[in-house]
Design a protein around this motif. Structure first.
Motif: not given
Length: 311
Positions: A45-62
């Motif tokens: 990811l090329n911007q300043d983001v909460n990477i843990k939140l993205i991981e959480f949402e990825s787990h939720k969607e999968i």
């Protein structure tokens, strides 16, 4: 900035791990002691983001489409899912697109894999150095794999027989097979019993197996103190696996404490993402002693500051 990465265990087909790291997927996956653990895909990811939140949402969607695997010992959801890498890729890429995140994708597997030179040499050796056309390569590799598997199975059978005859080294190796479900059914309790017998009879590998199982709670409740004791005994007996494991534990503990201290400092300074992370740290009890009261305190702070931020 960070990465979402996908990895597989080549010994366990049809499973994909979805994790996150502030470094790179390549560095993260090389920190594991499992030789069958392979990095497949990385989304940087090329911007300043909460990477843990993205991981959480990825787990939720999968999880909506595929089964999530639970830790055997801890009985909590793991980062592993019963799906193929390409299936997980589609879901993550759709999520990142919907969130308008800019990312670069790295693929570590080959779309049309060709056998390495040393693999071809093995094939030629088995087939009397005759010329092998590319169309027959895959067929020949499968035949070599069958030969290799038969040899491994024969060796494993001898190890199980020797373990029954109270050979300490064989008991340690058989413990590994039962603990990982290799050449036999998965049976952590039997693995633990064999590891104990091997360890008390002075075998370094058996001591390593026992220490690792106690430390991670495989076939028994987690007992890190006893686990470390047997790992140290094994390392003192010259067991390389135990020395490597101890170095990894020390490195992880140092990283965990460093991460906790940084997160706590940021949370106290008003960083809402750090407050959310700190709440989860206290709730899980993974990096520090579990404290539900402090977890609730930081969760409340996070919710209050989040509502102000949204306004």
């Amino acid at each position: 900035m960070g990465s979402i990465y996908l990895a597989i265990d080549t010994e366990k087909k049809g499973r994909t791990k979805v994790g996150q790291t502030s470094k790179t997927g390549r560095i993260r996956t090389t920190q594991t002691e499992n030789p069958d653990y392979k990095l497949q895909t990385e989304y940087i990811l090329n911007q300043d983001v909460n990477i843990k939140l993205i991981e959480f949402e990825s787990h939720k969607e999968i999880s909506k489409k595929y089964t999530r695997i639970f830790h055997r010992a801890k009985k909590i959801p793991s980062e592993w899912f019963e799906c193929e890498v390409l299936q997980a890729e589609k879901i993550i890429e759709l999520l990142l697109k919907n969130k308008n995140f800019h990312y670069s994708k790295k693929v570590w597997y080959e779309i049309t894999p060709l056998p390495p030179k040393n693999r071809l040499e093995t094939i030629k050796k088995h087939f009397n150095n005759q010329y092998i056309s590319e169309s027959n390569i895959e067929k020949n590799i499968k035949e070599i794999d069958k030969i290799k598997l038969k040899r491994e199975m024969a060796l494993a059978k001898d190890i199980f027989i020797a373990a029954k005859n109270n050979n300490p080294r064989a008991q340690g190796l058989a413990s590994h097979f039962y603990n990982h479900g290799r050449y036999t059914k998965l049976d952590p309790k039997k693995a633990l019993s064999l590891a104990k017998k091997s360890a008390v009879n002075g075998d370094g590998y058996g001591q390593f197996q026992l220490g690792e199982m106690l430390y991670h709670g495989s076939g028994c409740p987690v007992d890190k103190e006893q686990g470390l004791y047997w790992l140290i005994v094994s390392a003192n007996n010259g067991e390389i696996n135990a020395k490597s494991k101890l170095r990894m534990i020390q490195s992880r503990e140092e990283r965990n404490m460093s991460f906790f201290e940084i997160t706590k400092r940021k949370a106290e300074g008003g960083d809402i993402n750090a407050q959310h992370d700190l709440s989860k740290i206290y709730a899980s009890g993974r990096l520090v002693k579990q404290d539900i009261e402090l977890s609730n305190f930081w969760q409340k702070k996070y919710q209050n500051n989040k509502s102000k931020y949204i306004k």
